[in-house]
Design a protein around this motif. Structure first.
Motif, PDB file in Angstrom:
ATOM      1  N   MET A 182      45.299  12.966  20.105  1.00 53.97           N
ATOM      2  CA  MET A 182      45.786  14.242  19.598  1.00 53.97           C
ATOM      3  C   MET A 182      44.840  14.750  18.520  1.00 53.97           C
ATOM      4  SD  MET A 182      49.047  12.979  17.343  1.00 53.97           S
ATOM      5  CE  MET A 182      48.924  11.490  16.359  1.00 53.97           C
ATOM      6  N   LYS A 183      44.993  16.050  18.214  1.00 58.74           N
ATOM      7  CA  LYS A 183      44.130  16.708  17.257  1.00 58.74           C
ATOM      8  C   LYS A 183      44.997  17.291  16.150  1.00 58.74           C
ATOM      9  CE  LYS A 183      40.622  17.656  20.724  1.00 58.74           C
ATOM     10  NZ  LYS A 183      39.513  18.542  21.152  1.00 58.74           N
ATOM     11  N   LEU A 184      44.585  17.031  14.905  1.00 58.97           N
ATOM     12  CA  LEU A 184      45.373  17.436  13.741  1.00 58.97           C
ATOM     13  C   LEU A 184      44.530  18.254  12.781  1.00 58.97           C
ATOM     14  CD1 LEU A 184      47.119  14.001  13.015  1.00 58.97           C
ATOM     15  CD2 LEU A 184      48.020  15.906  14.379  1.00 58.97           C
ATOM     16  N   GLY A 185      45.173  19.255  12.157  1.00 57.96           N
ATOM     17  CA  GLY A 185      44.500  20.075  11.174  1.00 57.96           C
ATOM     18  C   GLY A 185      45.462  20.438  10.058  1.00 57.96           C
ATOM     19  N   SER A 186      44.991  21.268   9.125  1.00 60.36           N
ATOM     20  CA  SER A 186      45.819  21.687   8.003  1.00 60.36           C
ATOM     21  C   SER A 186      45.617  23.170   7.731  1.00 60.36           C
ATOM     22  CB  SER A 186      45.481  20.896   6.735  1.00 60.36           C
ATOM     23  OG  SER A 186      45.842  19.539   6.876  1.00 60.36           O
ATOM     24  N   LEU A 187      46.728  23.892   7.645  1.00 59.79           N
ATOM     25  CA  LEU A 187      46.686  25.299   7.274  1.00 59.79           C
ATOM     26  C   LEU A 187      46.545  25.441   5.759  1.00 59.79           C
ATOM     27  CD1 LEU A 187      49.559  26.722   9.508  1.00 59.79           C
ATOM     28  CD2 LEU A 187      47.111  27.158   9.802  1.00 59.79           C
ATOM     29  N   LYS A 188      45.940  26.544   5.335  1.00 57.84           N
ATOM     30  CA  LYS A 188      45.826  26.847   3.906  1.00 57.84           C
ATOM     31  C   LYS A 188      47.142  27.446   3.412  1.00 57.84           C
ATOM     32  CE  LYS A 188      40.875  27.939   4.161  1.00 57.84           C
ATOM     33  NZ  LYS A 188      39.881  29.036   4.056  1.00 57.84           N
ATOM     34  N   GLU A 189      48.167  26.653   3.389  1.00 56.43           N
ATOM     35  CA  GLU A 189      49.477  27.088   2.907  1.00 56.43           C
ATOM     36  C   GLU A 189      50.255  25.867   2.454  1.00 56.43           C
ATOM     37  OE1 GLU A 189      51.123  28.868   6.568  1.00 56.43           O
ATOM     38  OE2 GLU A 189      52.293  27.037   6.847  1.00 56.43           O
ATOM     39  N   GLY A 190      51.288  26.102   1.663  1.00 60.62           N
ATOM     40  CA  GLY A 190      52.156  25.003   1.280  1.00 60.62           C
ATOM     41  C   GLY A 190      51.659  24.164   0.118  1.00 60.62           C
ATOM     42  N   GLY A 191      50.651  24.648  -0.605  1.00 54.83           N
ATOM     43  CA  GLY A 191      50.152  23.865  -1.727  1.00 54.83           C
ATOM     44  C   GLY A 191      48.755  23.333  -1.483  1.00 54.83           C
ATOM     45  N   ASP A 219      47.607  20.470  -0.700  1.00 56.26           N
ATOM     46  CA  ASP A 219      47.396  19.533   0.401  1.00 56.26           C
ATOM     47  C   ASP A 219      47.598  20.179   1.758  1.00 56.26           C
ATOM     48  OD1 ASP A 219      46.776  17.166  -1.119  1.00 56.26           O
ATOM     49  OD2 ASP A 219      48.854  17.183  -1.788  1.00 56.26           O
ATOM     50  N   GLY A 220      47.835  21.503   1.778  1.00 57.71           N
ATOM     51  CA  GLY A 220      47.954  22.222   3.034  1.00 57.71           C
ATOM     52  C   GLY A 220      49.226  21.901   3.798  1.00 57.71           C
ATOM     53  N   THR A 221      49.320  22.457   4.995  1.00 58.40           N
ATOM     54  CA  THR A 221      50.442  22.210   5.900  1.00 58.40           C
ATOM     55  C   THR A 221      49.910  21.601   7.180  1.00 58.40           C
ATOM     56  OG1 THR A 221      51.779  24.031   5.035  1.00 58.40           O
ATOM     57  CG2 THR A 221      52.265  23.304   7.270  1.00 58.40           C
ATOM     58  N   LEU A 222      50.420  20.447   7.550  1.00 57.72           N
ATOM     59  CA  LEU A 222      49.952  19.725   8.734  1.00 57.72           C
ATOM     60  C   LEU A 222      50.292  20.479  10.012  1.00 57.72           C
ATOM     61  CD1 LEU A 222      48.747  17.168  10.063  1.00 57.72           C
ATOM     62  CD2 LEU A 222      51.038  16.150   9.940  1.00 57.72           C
ATOM     63  N   ILE A 223      49.308  20.589  10.910  1.00 58.02           N
ATOM     64  CA  ILE A 223      49.548  21.169  12.225  1.00 58.02           C
ATOM     65  C   ILE A 223      48.976  20.260  13.302  1.00 58.02           C
ATOM     66  CG2 ILE A 223      49.569  23.552  11.383  1.00 58.02           C
ATOM     67  CD1 ILE A 223      46.723  23.870  12.568  1.00 58.02           C
ATOM     68  N   VAL A 224      49.560  20.350  14.483  1.00 59.52           N
ATOM     69  CA  VAL A 224      49.015  19.724  15.677  1.00 59.52           C
ATOM     70  C   VAL A 224      48.294  20.809  16.464  1.00 59.52           C
ATOM     71  CG1 VAL A 224      49.570  18.569  17.845  1.00 59.52           C
ATOM     72  CG2 VAL A 224      50.817  17.966  15.758  1.00 59.52           C
ATOM     73  N   VAL A 225      47.122  20.499  16.988  1.00 60.17           N
ATOM     74  CA  VAL A 225      46.294  21.469  17.712  1.00 60.17           C
ATOM     75  C   VAL A 225      46.078  20.974  19.137  1.00 60.17           C
ATOM     76  CG1 VAL A 225      44.031  22.614  17.754  1.00 60.17           C
ATOM     77  CG2 VAL A 225      45.171  22.159  15.562  1.00 60.17           C
ATOM     78  N   ASN A 226      46.058  21.900  20.091  1.00 56.47           N
ATOM     79  CA  ASN A 226      45.871  21.482  21.477  1.00 56.47           C
ATOM     80  C   ASN A 226      44.418  21.097  21.749  1.00 56.47           C
ATOM     81  OD1 ASN A 226      44.630  23.993  21.548  1.00 56.47           O
ATOM     82  ND2 ASN A 226      45.721  24.729  23.344  1.00 56.47           N
TER      83      ASN A 226
END
Length: 330
Positions: free
Chosen positions: A1-10, A12-19
């Protein structure tokens, strides 16, 4: 799987899963708010993230969205530790040869490593802000891994099991600043500004047969101002694999979950494959013609660093940055 972080939520960012195609993402906040939290409890959180990733691939993930890499921070926007090695000793050998300095034999058996600034990484499309072109602005294309908790004194073979995610990065270096710092005999500080990371970090299974548990067998492609600068293979001429680098970092200390370990500049002995940093090209030019010809980066220059799988698809997404002038506050 692929994981990233959005520039939101502080910070440390917000964790997202990417296809896998790097076109869509989904927030993973119902599983873990940040990638750091996921790494701290990886054995229980990873299966839930994987289930979300499968939903995303099947277009069944609730709240999925089109991926915009400019909205991404580094996968780990900040980390408890950033330990960067120099696993391609051929790179070190070239640099010292150009300076007329003999390389100690121990460099081939004992990894070089420094502890970089990890309080503020930057995203894949964030600008490289610099106050002075005279600092000798350079890029460095590298491979990096993220680990869970690693016990002190671990063996290289056992260290492989602690690698949870793999990514690529741009370890920006200020060559003319580094010269003065090294002369003091106390290592880097100002010469290593904020490091940029690819849009995503991936679990090793995403790499297939190109990952042997501790090294990645694919070319790393660097493109400067639209022209390919180099495509050295990350497995060729690798002196120390990530098992060895992690064990070296953990020789006298435990490594906390979220520690990032870097390979150092990816480099091959064959000059035909080009380079992953300007400094190495300048060294080769000096050895061949007596002087360097390629200038370091200037304001307005663009650097793109990317790696593709055997099917020609981007694995981590691209690091695509522009060098801009920074004006300090009054």
């Amino acid at each position: 799987m692929k994981l990233g972080s959005l520039k939101e939520g502080g910070r440390d960012g917000t964790l997202i899963v990417v296809n896998r195609d790097l076109t869509r993402g989904v927030r993973a906040t119902t599983v873990a708010p940040t990638l750091q939290k996921a790494l701290e409890d990886w054995s229980s959180i990873a299966p839930r993230l994987r289930a979300l990733a499968e939903q995303l691939e099947d277009d069944k993930a609730v709240g999925s969205f089109e991926l915009d890499t400019t909205a991404l921070a580094a996968p780990l926007p900040r980390a408890y530790q950033w330990a960067d090695g120099s696993a391609y000793v051929v790179h070190v050998e070239l640099v010292r040869k150009a300076r007329g300095v003999e390389m100690p034999p121990s460099f081939w058996t004992d990894p070089l490593m420094y502890q970089g600034g990890s309080d503020s990484f930057i995203g894949p499309n964030d600008e490289i802000e610099m106050a002075d072109e005279a600092w000798g602005i350079d890029f460095e294309g590298e491979i990096g891994v993220m680990v869970d908790d690693v016990p002190m004194g671990i063996s290289p073979q056992a260290a492989r099991k602690h690698i949870k995610l793999v990514t690529i990065l741009n370890d920006v270096s200020l060559r003319n600043v580094i010269v003065g710092e090294l002369a003091k005999g106390f290592g880097f500080f100002h010469g290593k500004p904020a490091t940029a990371f690819a849009p995503v970090a991936v679990t090793p299974d995403e790499l297939g047969d190109d990952w042997n548990g501790a090294r990645l067998d694919r070319p790393l492609i660097s493109t400067l101002n639209g022209k390919e600068f180099g495509h050295p293979n990350a497995a060729t001429d690798l002196t120390f694999d990530f098992g060895q680098l992690i064990a070296h970092a953990a020789r006298t200390r435990h490594l906390e979950a979220g520690t990032i370990v870097g390979s150092g500049t990816v480099a091959n002995r064959d000059p035909a494959v080009g380079c992953s940093c300007i400094a190495e090209r300048r060294v080769r030019e000096t050895l061949e013609g007596g002087k360097p010809l390629t200038p370091f980066m200037s304001f307005g220059d663009h650097i793109r660093i990317e790696m593709f799988n055997r099917a020609g698809k981007s694995i981590f997404g691209a690091i695509d940055q522009k060098v801009v002038r920074y004006t300090p506050p009054a």
